[in-house]
Design a protein around this motif. Structure first.
Motif, PDB file in Angstrom:
ATOM      1  N   ARG A 154       0.821  -1.213   0.000  1.00  0.00           N
ATOM      2  CA  ARG A 154       0.000   0.000   0.000  1.00  0.00           C
ATOM      3  C   ARG A 154       0.858   1.267   0.000  1.00  0.00           C
ATOM      4  NH1 ARG A 154      -5.410  -0.713   1.858  1.00  0.00           N
ATOM      5  NH2 ARG A 154      -5.908  -2.939   2.070  1.00  0.00           N
ATOM      6  N   GLN A 155       2.161   1.075  -0.151  1.00  0.00           N
ATOM      7  CA  GLN A 155       3.123   2.188  -0.168  1.00  0.00           C
ATOM      8  C   GLN A 155       3.054   2.993   1.123  1.00  0.00           C
ATOM      9  OE1 GLN A 155       2.179   4.199  -3.901  1.00  0.00           O
ATOM     10  NE2 GLN A 155       3.591   2.874  -5.013  1.00  0.00           N
ATOM     11  N   LEU A 156       2.937   2.273   2.225  1.00  0.00           N
ATOM     12  CA  LEU A 156       2.864   2.911   3.543  1.00  0.00           C
ATOM     13  C   LEU A 156       4.128   2.589   4.331  1.00  0.00           C
ATOM     14  CD1 LEU A 156      -0.823   1.983   4.470  1.00  0.00           C
ATOM     15  CD2 LEU A 156       0.014   4.213   3.700  1.00  0.00           C
ATOM     16  N   ALA A 178      -4.453  -9.007   7.027  1.00  0.00           N
ATOM     17  CA  ALA A 178      -4.875  -8.207   5.874  1.00  0.00           C
ATOM     18  C   ALA A 178      -6.004  -7.248   6.243  1.00  0.00           C
ATOM     19  CB  ALA A 178      -5.315  -9.131   4.737  1.00  0.00           C
ATOM     20  N   ALA A 179      -6.971  -7.729   7.019  1.00  0.00           N
ATOM     21  CA  ALA A 179      -8.097  -6.878   7.420  1.00  0.00           C
ATOM     22  C   ALA A 179      -7.632  -5.747   8.320  1.00  0.00           C
ATOM     23  CB  ALA A 179      -9.150  -7.722   8.127  1.00  0.00           C
ATOM     24  N   ILE A 184      -6.258   0.059   9.321  1.00  0.00           N
ATOM     25  CA  ILE A 184      -5.266   1.065   9.726  1.00  0.00           C
ATOM     26  C   ILE A 184      -5.029   2.046   8.589  1.00  0.00           C
ATOM     27  CG2 ILE A 184      -2.832   1.382  10.308  1.00  0.00           C
ATOM     28  CD1 ILE A 184      -3.007  -1.313  11.823  1.00  0.00           C
ATOM     29  N   ASP A 185      -4.909   1.551   7.381  1.00  0.00           N
ATOM     30  CA  ASP A 185      -4.715   2.406   6.208  1.00  0.00           C
ATOM     31  C   ASP A 185      -5.897   3.370   6.052  1.00  0.00           C
ATOM     32  OD1 ASP A 185      -3.977   3.521   3.794  1.00  0.00           O
ATOM     33  OD2 ASP A 185      -4.410   1.733   2.608  1.00  0.00           O
ATOM     34  N   THR A 186      -7.099   2.849   6.196  1.00  0.00           N
ATOM     35  CA  THR A 186      -8.305   3.674   6.045  1.00  0.00           C
ATOM     36  C   THR A 186      -8.354   4.777   7.098  1.00  0.00           C
ATOM     37  OG1 THR A 186      -9.547   1.830   5.089  1.00  0.00           O
ATOM     38  CG2 THR A 186     -10.827   3.648   6.035  1.00  0.00           C
ATOM     39  N   LEU A 187      -8.093   4.422   8.361  1.00  0.00           N
ATOM     40  CA  LEU A 187      -8.139   5.422   9.427  1.00  0.00           C
ATOM     41  C   LEU A 187      -7.042   6.466   9.256  1.00  0.00           C
ATOM     42  CD1 LEU A 187      -9.481   6.336  12.053  1.00  0.00           C
ATOM     43  CD2 LEU A 187      -7.849   4.889  13.301  1.00  0.00           C
ATOM     44  N   SER A 188      -5.861   6.014   8.837  1.00  0.00           N
ATOM     45  CA  SER A 188      -4.757   6.948   8.596  1.00  0.00           C
ATOM     46  C   SER A 188      -5.122   7.980   7.538  1.00  0.00           C
ATOM     47  CB  SER A 188      -3.510   6.169   8.170  1.00  0.00           C
ATOM     48  OG  SER A 188      -2.471   7.033   7.774  1.00  0.00           O
ATOM     49  N   ALA A 189      -5.777   7.515   6.461  1.00  0.00           N
ATOM     50  CA  ALA A 189      -6.183   8.420   5.386  1.00  0.00           C
ATOM     51  C   ALA A 189      -7.305   9.349   5.833  1.00  0.00           C
ATOM     52  CB  ALA A 189      -6.606   7.624   4.171  1.00  0.00           C
ATOM     53  N   ILE A 197       1.663   4.202  16.957  1.00  0.00           N
ATOM     54  CA  ILE A 197       1.026   3.329  17.944  1.00  0.00           C
ATOM     55  C   ILE A 197      -0.315   3.900  18.415  1.00  0.00           C
ATOM     56  CG2 ILE A 197       1.241   2.418  20.299  1.00  0.00           C
ATOM     57  CD1 ILE A 197       4.171   1.876  19.721  1.00  0.00           C
ATOM     58  N   PRO A 198      -0.427   5.208  18.707  1.00  0.00           N
ATOM     59  CA  PRO A 198      -1.748   5.734  19.110  1.00  0.00           C
ATOM     60  C   PRO A 198      -2.833   5.504  18.054  1.00  0.00           C
ATOM     61  CG  PRO A 198      -0.039   7.286  19.714  1.00  0.00           C
ATOM     62  CD  PRO A 198       0.631   6.229  18.880  1.00  0.00           C
ATOM     63  N   LEU A 199      -2.485   5.650  16.769  1.00  0.00           N
ATOM     64  CA  LEU A 199      -3.481   5.406  15.726  1.00  0.00           C
ATOM     65  C   LEU A 199      -3.838   3.921  15.665  1.00  0.00           C
ATOM     66  CD1 LEU A 199      -3.966   7.025  12.352  1.00  0.00           C
ATOM     67  CD2 LEU A 199      -3.663   4.542  12.345  1.00  0.00           C
ATOM     68  N   VAL A 200      -2.834   3.075  15.787  1.00  0.00           N
ATOM     69  CA  VAL A 200      -3.087   1.627  15.778  1.00  0.00           C
ATOM     70  C   VAL A 200      -3.994   1.235  16.934  1.00  0.00           C
ATOM     71  CG1 VAL A 200      -2.015  -0.626  16.082  1.00  0.00           C
ATOM     72  CG2 VAL A 200      -0.973   1.040  14.534  1.00  0.00           C
TER      73      VAL A 200
END
Length: 214
Positions: A154-156, A178-179, A184-189, A197-200
């Motif tokens: 995902r180029q992250l 994968a899920a 995490i990718d969706t929330l980051s965007a 870590i806080p976002l995770v």
């Protein structure tokens, strides 16, 4: 810098260099890379969903020149997910035809041959006679590498500390990995935040909705 999300799925990379070898998949990887030194002309590769079967099949296809097809006139074939193959008679004749012409055949399935839902006795016998190798549940080494690859696809860029945090708290399976990476990718965007870590933590422990009373 703001990350833009365009709504397309990341394209996975299926090269041999990107396949992470651990004790969970070492035997299967050896079978694939040691072709054509197989004891027969076919191999059944089995393992749970997202365990790496398609990645290994792509490695073998590049090495052997095989096509992902059920055309019995080809010299080398990959037939995936044979448990969902609706025409069992066709699969039976395909296996026979490839053997007659000394062609090469890689079959993949979620379970070993003895557990496949095969109603045709002749096909069941053929499948059980084919050498098979399984992909085991992921160990920590493999699961960590899978997480890193999923983010990379995902180029992250994700800090090692965040990867370790995810690994210590996630369910131990490839589909869950994968899920989780997708969430995490969706929330980051959505929040326009780097993956930390806080976002995770927000993904792993979402706030509970309060019950409202009338």
């Amino acid at each position: 810098m703001t990350q833009l999300k365009f709504g397309f799925k990341p394209k996975p990379v299926f090269s041999a260099e990107d396949f992470v070898v651990s004790e969970a998949n070492r035997e299967a990887f050896s079978w694939i890379t040691e072709w054509p030194k197989w004891p027969g002309n076919a191999l059944l590769l089995h393992g749970a969903k997202s365990s790496g079967k398609t990645h290994l099949a792509n490695i073998w296809a590049k090495k052997s020149g095989a096509e992902f097809s059920s055309d019995a006139e080809k010299l080398a074939l990959v037939v995936e997910n044979i448990e969902s193959f609706t025409d069992q008679e066709k699969l039976f004749h395909l296996i026979n035809r490839m053997k007659e012409k000394n062609g090469w055949l890689l079959l993949t399935a979620n379970v070993p041959a003895a557990r496949l839902p095969v109603a045709l006795p002749d096909l069941a016998s053929r499948l059980k006679a084919i050498p098979s190798v399984g992909l085991n549940p992921p160990d920590d080494v493999l699961l960590k590498s899978v997480l890193m690859k999923l983010f990379s696809d995902r180029q992250l860029k994700v800090p090692a500390a965040a990867i370790d945090f995810i690994l210590s708290r996630m369910n131990r399976s490839f589909p869950d990995a994968a899920a989780l990476v997708e969430k995490i990718d969706t929330l980051s965007a959505e929040e326009k935040r780097a993956i930390t870590i806080p976002l995770v933590k927000k993904v792993l422990n979402p706030p509970q909705a309060l019950n409202s009373s009338e």
